[in-house]
Motif scaffolding. Structure first.
Motif, mmCIF file in Angstrom:
data_model
loop_
_atom_site.group_PDB
_atom_site.id
_atom_site.type_symbol
_atom_site.label_atom_id
_atom_site.label_comp_id
_atom_site.label_asym_id
_atom_site.label_seq_id
_atom_site.Cartn_x
_atom_site.Cartn_y
_atom_site.Cartn_z
ATOM 1 N N ILE A 129 68.756 22.435 8.226
ATOM 2 C CA ILE A 129 67.282 22.413 8.240
ATOM 3 C C ILE A 129 66.876 21.943 9.408
ATOM 4 O O ILE A 129 66.744 20.869 9.813
ATOM 5 N N PHE A 130 65.614 22.603 9.977
ATOM 6 C CA PHE A 130 64.938 22.130 11.177
ATOM 7 C C PHE A 130 63.718 21.589 10.415
ATOM 8 O O PHE A 130 62.871 22.179 9.397
ATOM 9 N N PRO A 131 63.270 20.460 10.654
ATOM 10 C CA PRO A 131 63.684 19.575 11.866
ATOM 11 C C PRO A 131 64.634 18.520 11.402
ATOM 12 O O PRO A 131 65.030 17.591 12.232
ATOM 13 N N THR A 178 72.117 22.255 18.091
ATOM 14 C CA THR A 178 72.637 21.191 17.085
ATOM 15 C C THR A 178 72.533 21.869 15.754
ATOM 16 O O THR A 178 73.237 21.579 14.912
ATOM 17 N N LEU A 179 71.420 22.846 15.463
ATOM 18 C CA LEU A 179 71.381 23.527 14.246
ATOM 19 C C LEU A 179 72.573 24.338 13.779
ATOM 20 O O LEU A 179 72.997 24.321 12.692
ATOM 21 N N MET A 180 73.076 24.851 14.630
ATOM 22 C CA MET A 180 74.164 25.815 14.475
ATOM 23 C C MET A 180 75.583 25.210 14.318
ATOM 24 O O MET A 180 76.494 25.207 13.430
ATOM 25 N N LYS A 181 75.525 24.105 14.973
ATOM 26 C CA LYS A 181 76.769 23.101 14.784
ATOM 27 C C LYS A 181 76.917 22.502 13.650
ATOM 28 O O LYS A 181 77.867 22.496 12.781
ATOM 29 N N ASN A 237 80.059 16.491 10.183
ATOM 30 C CA ASN A 237 80.441 16.512 11.782
ATOM 31 C C ASN A 237 81.560 15.583 12.032
ATOM 32 O O ASN A 237 82.563 15.739 12.665
ATOM 33 N N ALA A 238 81.720 14.375 11.306
ATOM 34 C CA ALA A 238 82.982 13.726 11.399
ATOM 35 C C ALA A 238 84.191 14.571 10.959
ATOM 36 O O ALA A 238 85.185 14.350 11.389
ATOM 37 N N ALA A 239 84.169 15.205 9.723
ATOM 38 C CA ALA A 239 85.026 15.942 9.126
ATOM 39 C C ALA A 239 85.640 17.177 10.197
ATOM 40 O O ALA A 239 86.758 17.373 10.245
ATOM 41 N N SER A 240 84.567 17.638 10.676
ATOM 42 C CA SER A 240 84.624 18.930 11.631
ATOM 43 C C SER A 240 85.528 18.260 12.809
ATOM 44 O O SER A 240 86.451 19.096 13.162
#
Length: 706
Positions: A398-400, A408-411, A436-439
């Motif tokens: 969700i932005f923002p 950042t949104l795609m990642k 993110n940590a899991a990725s």
């Protein structure tokens, strides 16, 4: 000689008339001669200029293509003009003569001025005129120089002088009349020519012509030359007009083609060729525009990252045609879930799609769209009379809140998608920081997994299989383990799916197969029944074109009896593309291998393949064995499977046998083989060889239950 006063009036008048007429005639003749010579001089100058211009027009194209022969032929055509004694062509930047013509009767001639002098230059004997040459593209090519002999001019002077003297002597008394007449004869055509030249100059109408004089004198030649010059200019303008028209037409057509091609290339640069959806570049561009608009208007955006579950399996099993058809249908269904043109659906590549939702009132609206997408993909797709099922894993950012830029949104949406996959697939997850940590951890494990084969970090463990009736070990199932320096002993459930996704399962599976066959050779003892080894084949391995060659090569290299090798396949592996599967299974049987169906009862409900496919063994999934002595439904299913297998002349292996009660029931149901923690846990090769030295007494376990 009488004095003038003494002469009669008649003579005086006669003398006066004669003298007057002679003087008038003399002056008139002189004026006529001078005027005519000037006209002749101008005519010569105009003639050489016209010839130079006309010749320059005709040879420019030949000079442009370095055609010396044709250029020389055109210069030789000047032999028809008696006054032209020399013609030379100089090609830029060379200073030597490119082509030339010299009247044979003339002696060695030289130019009276440099060829770059683009003006009329005269000397006592010659007139010289130089004209620059240009290509059709108006590039400077060089110069054309013509040299004309002035001897005809001097000859004219002598003639006119003689005529004037004769006229003065013979026709003195007609001088006045003749001079007037001559003035009219000479000046009128020139005036006519001048007026015509002025009219042509003003009107730019080169179709005009001056009426030719009936006489054959120089004026007639001048008229003809003037008309010829107009004809040449008119023809040149006509060709130029045609050329310009053709050029304009060509430019117009080419411009239209270029515009059309540019539009096509622009479209191809920003759209996916298979689905016609926006590609990554256009999606990022639109997302950046949407983010800028959202910042200015305090709006909320949602970005959905969609990955299709099991797409690689369908694509590899049924071929790229089925995969492409599936992607096209998914694209249509995704478009139907959006608000066009506000939202954007894009294909990033492979089976990855992104969806940009603009101006959503709250994040829960993105969840509604995700649920709608999951529901829309529930209906199967028919391909060649076969139903294909596909499910999505969706990540939402969700932005923002989850990012203020596209990257950042795609990642983060991608991280949310992996969370959805880990939690069972066919669902959606909003991005949370831990994703993110899991990725990152998944990426690290993938890198380590790629190094594991090279660093020999894999091990093959073996779980024994027992003959329930005889109570003896008949073989073992080979199970891969990963002993990583970083992760210690990694459970198969963690790295096998990752190996499937990355394609590493193919080299890993081949290594496991070769290692298990090598170990099986060590188990064999003279005078005792042979022990077999069972190896699982993954879906990615099964569809490899060189599968048969690889297996045959391993068995041949180790000089192994192929009947001791059992290959385990899942129902979900063998059912898609059944015809090709049948051919592969028959080929494996011809090599002598045993074939078993792993996790039987958990896959496709159709049992027709048991009759069609050359299967030897059914392995009952442990989920049916776990509550065998407590759940009557499980007991009924297990007895039905065993009875069906016996009717089809198939052997049965019960997996996950952990209690004596389960083993006793299986013995009562006449199940052939048992495998599980009760019989023996999976163990490294050295421990399994020790286990074979002192195997478990399976019959004693069953007797204790009785």
């Amino acid at each position: 000689m009488l004095k003038f006063k003494e002469l009669s009036i008649r003579y005086k008048l006669t003398l006066i008339m004669l003298l007057s007429s002679s003087i008038v005639l003399l002056f008139s003749s002189t004026a006529f001669m001078i005027n005519d010579l000037i006209s002749i001089q101008r005519a010569m100058e105009n003639d050489i200029e016209v010839q130079t211009n006309m010749t320059a027009v005709s040879i420019s194209f030949r000079v442009h293509f370095d055609d010396v022969e044709q250029t020389t032929n055109l210069l030789n055509a000047l032999s028809e003009h008696n006054s032209i004694v020399l013609a030379q062509v100089y090609k830029y930047p060379e200073t030597t003569v490119f082509a030339s013509y010299q009247r044979p009767s003339a002696t060695t001639l030289q130019l009276i001025a440099p060829h770059q002098e683009h003006n009329l230059v005269s000397s006592v004997k010659y007139l010289q005129f130089s004209k620059p040459l240009y290509s059709p593209n108006q590039d400077y090519l060089g110069d054309l120089v013509l040299l004309a002999d002035r001897q005809p001019f001097y000859d004219r002077i002598k003639i006119y002088t003689s005529i004037a003297l004769i006229i003065i002597i013979i026709s003195a008394f007609m001088a006045f009349l003749l001079s007037s007449r001559l003035q009219h004869i000479i000046t009128a055509p020139i005036l006519k020519l001048a007026k015509m030249a002025q009219r042509v100059s003003i009107e730019k109408n080169y179709a005009l012509r001056i009426d030719p004089s009936p006489s054959k004198d120089e004026i007639t030649f001048l008229f003809n030359g003037f008309n010829d010059m107009l004809s040449a200019i008119q023809e040149r303008d006509k060709k130029l007009a045609q050329h310009n028209e053709h050029l304009e037409r060509t430019v117009t057509n080419r411009t239209a083609e270029l515009k059309k091609l540019n539009l096509k290339l622009t479209y191809q640069a920003y759209h996916d060729a298979l689905t016609n959806l926006p590609n990554r570049a256009l999606f990022i561009k639109r997302a950046e525009q949407a983010i800028n608009h959202a910042e200015q208007n305090n709006e909320i955006l949602a970005m959905l990252f969609i990955d299709l579950d099991r797409f690689k399996f369908i694509n590899d099993t049924l071929g790229h045609a089925a995969g492409d058809r599936l992607l096209q249908e998914v694209s249509k269904r995704l478009l139907a879930c959006t608000r066009l043109p506000e939202d954007t659906v894009a294909r990033l590549g492979g089976d990855e799609f992104t969806l940009l939702l603009r101006d959503i009132k709250e994040p829960s609206n993105a969840a509604i769209v995700a649920e709608y997408i999951i529901k829309s993909l529930t209906n199967p797709l028919c391909f060649h009379d076969q139903e294909l099922y596909i499910t999505p894993s969706i990540g939402i950012s969700i932005f923002p809140k989850d990012g203020r830029d596209v990257g950042t949104l795609m990642k983060n949406a991608d991280a949310g998608m992996y969370m959805a996959k880990r939690q069972g697939r066919n669902n959606y997850r909003f991005y949370v920081h831990s994703a993110n940590a899991a990725s990152a951890a998944r990426l690290n494990m993938e890198n380590k997994l790629r190094q594991a084969l090279e660093f020999e970090e894999f091990e093959v463990w073996y779980q024994p299989r027992f003959d329930i009736r005889k109570g003896i070990v008949v073989g073992a199932e080979a199970l891969v383990r990963w002993r990583s320096p970083e992760f210690s002993l990694v459970p198969p459930a963690q790295f096998i799916p990752l190996a499937e996704d990355t394609g590493l399962i193919i080299p890993i599976g081949e290594w496991v197969l070769r290692t298990a066959c090598q170990e099986n050779q060590r188990w064999q003892r003279a005078g005792e029944p042979p022990l077999h080894v069972s190896v699982n084949l993954s879906a990615r391995q099964f569809i490899q074109e060189d599968l048969l060659i690889t297996i045959e090569q391993i068995v041949s290299d180790l000089n192994m009896d192929p009947h001791r090798l059992e290959l385990e396949l899942t129902e979900s592996l063998i059912m898609p593309n059944a015809e090709d599967t049948l051919e592969t299974l028959k080929a494996l049987k011809r090599l002598g291998m045993q074939l078993s169906v792993d996790d039987f009862g958990t896959g496709y409900s159709s049992l027709s393949y048991l009759k069609r496919f050359p299967i030897d063994t059914l392995k009952i999934d442990q989920s049916f064995i776990r509550d065998l002595n407590h759940d009557s439904d499980d007991s009924t299913l297990v007895t039905a499977i065993i009875a069906m297998a016996q009717k089809l002349r198939l052997t049965v292996v019960a997996e996950g046998v952990e209690t004596r009660e389960q083993l006793s029931l299986l013995s009562r149901y006449e199940c052939d083989y048992a495998q599980g923690y009760l019989c023996g846990k999976p163990m490294p090769a050295t421990e399994f060889r020790q286990f074979l030295e002192k195997p478990l007494n399976l019959k004693s376990l069953m007797e204790d239950v009785r």
